[in-house]
Structure formats: C-alpha cells, structure tokens
Design a protein around this motif. Structure first.
Motif, PDB file in Angstrom:
ATOM      1  N   LEU A 223     -49.156  11.602   6.883  1.00 35.09           N
ATOM      2  CA  LEU A 223     -49.569  10.219   7.126  1.00 35.09           C
ATOM      3  C   LEU A 223     -49.283   9.357   5.898  1.00 35.09           C
ATOM      4  O   LEU A 223     -49.179   9.873   4.784  1.00 35.09           O
ATOM      5  CB  LEU A 223     -51.066  10.179   7.451  1.00 35.09           C
ATOM      6  CG  LEU A 223     -51.514  10.863   8.745  1.00 35.09           C
ATOM      7  CD1 LEU A 223     -53.034  10.835   8.857  1.00 35.09           C
ATOM      8  CD2 LEU A 223     -50.884  10.208   9.957  1.00 35.09           C
ATOM      9  N   PRO A 224     -49.165   8.046   6.072  1.00 36.83           N
ATOM     10  CA  PRO A 224     -48.970   7.163   4.901  1.00 36.83           C
ATOM     11  C   PRO A 224     -50.253   7.049   4.096  1.00 36.83           C
ATOM     12  O   PRO A 224     -51.297   7.613   4.440  1.00 36.83           O
ATOM     13  CB  PRO A 224     -48.561   5.829   5.538  1.00 36.83           C
ATOM     14  CG  PRO A 224     -49.123   5.876   6.923  1.00 36.83           C
ATOM     15  CD  PRO A 224     -49.082   7.307   7.351  1.00 36.83           C
ATOM     16  N   LEU A 229     -52.414   2.465   5.912  1.00 35.68           N
ATOM     17  CA  LEU A 229     -53.107   2.611   7.193  1.00 35.68           C
ATOM     18  C   LEU A 229     -54.075   1.459   7.437  1.00 35.68           C
ATOM     19  O   LEU A 229     -54.170   0.948   8.566  1.00 35.68           O
ATOM     20  CB  LEU A 229     -53.864   3.942   7.215  1.00 35.68           C
ATOM     21  CG  LEU A 229     -52.998   5.209   7.264  1.00 35.68           C
ATOM     22  CD1 LEU A 229     -53.879   6.445   7.165  1.00 35.68           C
ATOM     23  CD2 LEU A 229     -52.173   5.251   8.536  1.00 35.68           C
ATOM     24  N   ARG A 230     -54.770   1.036   6.414  1.00 33.78           N
ATOM     25  CA  ARG A 230     -55.690  -0.092   6.581  1.00 33.78           C
ATOM     26  C   ARG A 230     -54.921  -1.365   6.925  1.00 33.78           C
ATOM     27  O   ARG A 230     -55.364  -2.160   7.780  1.00 33.78           O
ATOM     28  CB  ARG A 230     -56.493  -0.293   5.294  1.00 33.78           C
ATOM     29  CG  ARG A 230     -57.425   0.856   4.954  1.00 33.78           C
ATOM     30  CD  ARG A 230     -58.314   0.498   3.792  1.00 33.78           C
ATOM     31  NE  ARG A 230     -59.108   1.635   3.340  1.00 33.78           N
ATOM     32  CZ  ARG A 230     -58.854   2.367   2.271  1.00 33.78           C
ATOM     33  NH1 ARG A 230     -57.790   2.076   1.518  1.00 33.78           N
ATOM     34  NH2 ARG A 230     -59.617   3.381   1.937  1.00 33.78           N
ATOM     35  N   ALA A 231     -53.769  -1.574   6.284  1.00 38.45           N
ATOM     36  CA  ALA A 231     -52.977  -2.765   6.594  1.00 38.45           C
ATOM     37  C   ALA A 231     -52.473  -2.731   8.041  1.00 38.45           C
ATOM     38  O   ALA A 231     -52.435  -3.772   8.714  1.00 38.45           O
ATOM     39  CB  ALA A 231     -51.800  -2.863   5.625  1.00 38.45           C
ATOM     40  N   VAL A 233     -53.966  -1.266  10.600  1.00 38.32           N
ATOM     41  CA  VAL A 233     -55.098  -1.552  11.488  1.00 38.32           C
ATOM     42  C   VAL A 233     -55.418  -3.040  11.497  1.00 38.32           C
ATOM     43  O   VAL A 233     -55.658  -3.648  12.551  1.00 38.32           O
ATOM     44  CB  VAL A 233     -56.323  -0.720  11.054  1.00 38.32           C
ATOM     45  CG1 VAL A 233     -57.567  -1.143  11.828  1.00 38.32           C
ATOM     46  CG2 VAL A 233     -56.065   0.754  11.256  1.00 38.32           C
ATOM     47  N   VAL A 234     -55.409  -3.648  10.323  1.00 39.62           N
ATOM     48  CA  VAL A 234     -55.675  -5.091  10.250  1.00 39.62           C
ATOM     49  C   VAL A 234     -54.600  -5.869  10.986  1.00 39.62           C
ATOM     50  O   VAL A 234     -54.878  -6.863  11.681  1.00 39.62           O
ATOM     51  CB  VAL A 234     -55.761  -5.533   8.773  1.00 39.62           C
ATOM     52  CG1 VAL A 234     -55.832  -7.049   8.668  1.00 39.62           C
ATOM     53  CG2 VAL A 234     -56.973  -4.906   8.112  1.00 39.62           C
ATOM     54  N   GLY A 235     -53.331  -5.437  10.891  1.00 44.63           N
ATOM     55  CA  GLY A 235     -52.259  -6.117  11.617  1.00 44.63           C
ATOM     56  C   GLY A 235     -52.437  -6.028  13.120  1.00 44.63           C
ATOM     57  O   GLY A 235     -52.196  -7.005  13.837  1.00 44.63           O
ATOM     58  N   LEU A 236     -52.873  -4.872  13.616  1.00 46.86           N
ATOM     59  CA  LEU A 236     -53.110  -4.740  15.054  1.00 46.86           C
ATOM     60  C   LEU A 236     -54.236  -5.650  15.512  1.00 46.86           C
ATOM     61  O   LEU A 236     -54.141  -6.301  16.567  1.00 46.86           O
ATOM     62  CB  LEU A 236     -53.445  -3.284  15.395  1.00 46.86           C
ATOM     63  CG  LEU A 236     -52.301  -2.273  15.258  1.00 46.86           C
ATOM     64  CD1 LEU A 236     -52.814  -0.855  15.492  1.00 46.86           C
ATOM     65  CD2 LEU A 236     -51.177  -2.604  16.248  1.00 46.86           C
ATOM     66  N   LEU A 237     -55.289  -5.729  14.722  1.00 46.56           N
ATOM     67  CA  LEU A 237     -56.402  -6.599  15.097  1.00 46.56           C
ATOM     68  C   LEU A 237     -56.003  -8.066  15.058  1.00 46.56           C
ATOM     69  O   LEU A 237     -56.351  -8.848  15.952  1.00 46.56           O
ATOM     70  CB  LEU A 237     -57.593  -6.346  14.167  1.00 46.56           C
ATOM     71  CG  LEU A 237     -58.225  -4.954  14.255  1.00 46.56           C
ATOM     72  CD1 LEU A 237     -59.337  -4.809  13.220  1.00 46.56           C
ATOM     73  CD2 LEU A 237     -58.769  -4.689  15.654  1.00 46.56           C
ATOM     74  N   GLU A 238     -55.257  -8.438  14.039  1.00 47.44           N
ATOM     75  CA  GLU A 238     -54.824  -9.831  13.942  1.00 47.44           C
ATOM     76  C   GLU A 238     -53.830 -10.184  15.047  1.00 47.44           C
ATOM     77  O   GLU A 238     -53.845 -11.306  15.571  1.00 47.44           O
ATOM     78  CB  GLU A 238     -54.196 -10.086  12.577  1.00 47.44           C
ATOM     79  CG  GLU A 238     -55.207 -10.099  11.434  1.00 47.44           C
ATOM     80  CD  GLU A 238     -54.548 -10.400  10.105  1.00 47.44           C
ATOM     81  OE1 GLU A 238     -53.296 -10.418  10.069  1.00 47.44           O
ATOM     82  OE2 GLU A 238     -55.270 -10.613   9.124  1.00 47.44           O
ATOM     83  N   GLY A 239     -52.946  -9.248  15.427  1.00 47.99           N
ATOM     84  CA  GLY A 239     -51.972  -9.524  16.487  1.00 47.99           C
ATOM     85  C   GLY A 239     -52.648  -9.798  17.825  1.00 47.99           C
ATOM     86  O   GLY A 239     -52.284 -10.740  18.547  1.00 47.99           O
ATOM     87  N   GLY A 240     -53.662  -8.989  18.168  1.00 43.56           N
ATOM     88  CA  GLY A 240     -54.385  -9.229  19.416  1.00 43.56           C
ATOM     89  C   GLY A 240     -55.122 -10.553  19.393  1.00 43.56           C
ATOM     90  O   GLY A 240     -55.163 -11.287  20.393  1.00 43.56           O
ATOM     91  N   GLY A 241     -55.713 -10.894  18.250  1.00 41.92           N
ATOM     92  CA  GLY A 241     -56.418 -12.173  18.146  1.00 41.92           C
ATOM     93  C   GLY A 241     -55.479 -13.366  18.270  1.00 41.92           C
ATOM     94  O   GLY A 241     -55.813 -14.368  18.898  1.00 41.92           O
TER      95      GLY A 241
END
Length: 279
Positions: A223-224, A229-231, A233-241
């Motif tokens: 894994l990276p 990994l935190r970045a 996850v934050v990108g996925l949350l921001e993309g949906g928003g």
C-alpha cells in the motif's frame, strides 16, 4: 548446787520440749491466703488482657498458591509485555539454523532501513523509532499474548523470532521485508547439503488489534504511505460533495426542472410510438 544453776539447767529442757515449726507447716498455714491472692491476680490479668484474635487462614487454604518466577523469567515476561503493548507493528517469524553472527547481520540490515517521518506512532508526540528483532521464548510469550486484543498464541510453535516497531508505515514495512530477504540470501551456505538459515514470516499484528496472516501482511506492505491514503480518502469525499453541489446549483437555476420535463416528454413520445405500432 545453787538455785541459779538449776534454772540454767532447766531452760534447755523447756526448749527441747517446745514444738518445732517446719517450713512445710509454715507454707501450709499461709497457703489459703496465697492461693486466693494468686487466683485474684490471675483473674484480674485475664480480664485485662484482650481476647486473642482468630488465626488467619493459610494462603493455600482459600486460594491457589501463587507461582513465583525466577528473576530472569520475570524480567522477560515484563519485557515481552512492554514490547507488545508499545508496538504498532509486530511480525512473528519462524527461524532455524541461525547463529549469533547471523542474527547480528540481520539486525544490522534492519537498522540500515530509514524510518519515514510520516509513520504513525503509538505515543503522540514521540519520534518514529526503528524496528527490533528479538529471539523470544514461546513459553513466556504465550501468556503475554493472551492479554492482548489480537493473540499470537496459535502461531507460537517452534523457534520463534519477533520483529517489533513502535511506528507503522506500509513503505517501511516493505523495506524491512526486502532488507531481511536480501540479508538471508547473503547468509546462505554454498556447501552442498548444508543446512540453510531460515527466517519465515508466519503472522503479524498491526496497530495492536489486527491479526493478519503472512499474505495479508505482504499485501499491506504494497500500500502507499499513510499520507497518500489520507489524501485519496479526502479526494473521494470532496468529489462526491462537488457533484452533489453541482446538481443543487442546476436545480436552483431551473435546469433540473427543465431536465425532468424533457425526460417526461421523451417518455410520453416513446409510449405514443409504441401504441401506434401496436394498432
């Protein structure tokens, strides 16, 4: 003979005829008073003295006898407890045919691996520390693992080595496994039929409560970094928003209403064409 002489001769006879007092008679005369005084003093002392408390039960009568370990075993038990409780990364290895010099070479290879600054640590504010390789006694390690959230006891069989680290990072884990593999290759004997040194990964515990088999540990090492990994996850949350915000913006300007009306008309037109073909 004169009268005074006769008086002097009669005096001894009177003394001889007088009764003699023996010591036993004297004691018997005073015995009642002495015995009464002794009994009185004994009763007074008995009343003054506190009543004796009941004897405390023996430890073995109410509970099992506590086992006392020698100083060396007690030290190892406390040391293993400290290792497991303060480590974010615990790897269990089965080893064979490893000499003292071989273990020293493996430890040097581990120390040569740098620890990433982004590695997570068990103690907040503490700097990431390097991993350590220890040959452990399974008989003492087994009772220690029973008190842990993830117990390694089912994997404690045969000669065992423990790699512990207070910090955790997937790239650091991958670097450790690679360094151990390269060091083992250098330790192999060239003689035909010679016993080769073995250090095989059996299981691992990550973050103190996640027991993983060897394939799972190797998958984690691919894994990276945790920051990456935190970045993600934050990108996925921001993309949906952002997508939801775009839809709401369209609805506020009337675009969503027009889109729904157009969809309704297209559906109605499709139903009319289907009825014409059926007639």
């Amino acid at each position: 003979m004169s009268r005074p002489a006769l008086t002097r001769l009669a005096a001894p006879s009177r003394l001889a005829s007088a009764p003699t007092l023996r010591p036993a008679a004297v004691l018997s005369a005073f015995a009642p008073s002495a015995s009464s005084s002794l009994s009185t003093s004994a009763s007074s002392s008995a009343s003054a003295a506190p009543s004796p408390s009941p004897a405390a039960p023996l430890p073995g009568a109410t509970a099992a006898k506590t086992r006392v370990f020698p100083a060396r075993k007690a030290f190892l038990f406390d040391y293993y407890t400290h290792l497991l409780s303060s480590s974010q990364l615990i790897l269990l290895f089965a080893h064979d045919n490893l000499s003292v010099s071989d273990l020293a070479r493996l430890r040097r290879a581990i120390n040569a691996v740098p620890v990433p600054a982004s590695a997570s640590v068990s103690d907040a504010g503490a700097a990431p520390a390097k991993a350590r390789l220890e040959v452990v006694r399974t008989g003492l390690l087994a009772p220690v693992t029973r008190s842990q959230a993830a117990s390694l006891e089912p994997h404690l069989a045969g000669p065992t080595a423990l790699l512990t680290c207070p910090s955790l990072s997937p790239p650091y884990l991958a670097a450790l496994l690679g360094a151990l593999a390269r060091a083992l290759k250098m330790l192999k004997h060239a003689e035909q039929g010679a016993k080769q040194p073995v250090l095989q990964l059996k299981a691992g515990v990550l973050e103190g409560n996640r027991l993983m088999a060897a394939p799972q540990v190797e998958a984690v090492s691919k894994l990276p970094d945790l920051d990456v990994l935190r970045a993600q996850v934050v990108g996925l949350l921001e993309g949906g928003g952002r997508s939801l915000l775009g839809v709401l913006e369209q609805g506020r300007g009337g675009g969503l209403v027009r889109t729904l009306q157009g969809l309704e008309k297209s559906l109605q037109g499709g139903e009319g064409n289907a009825e014409g073909k059926a007639e």
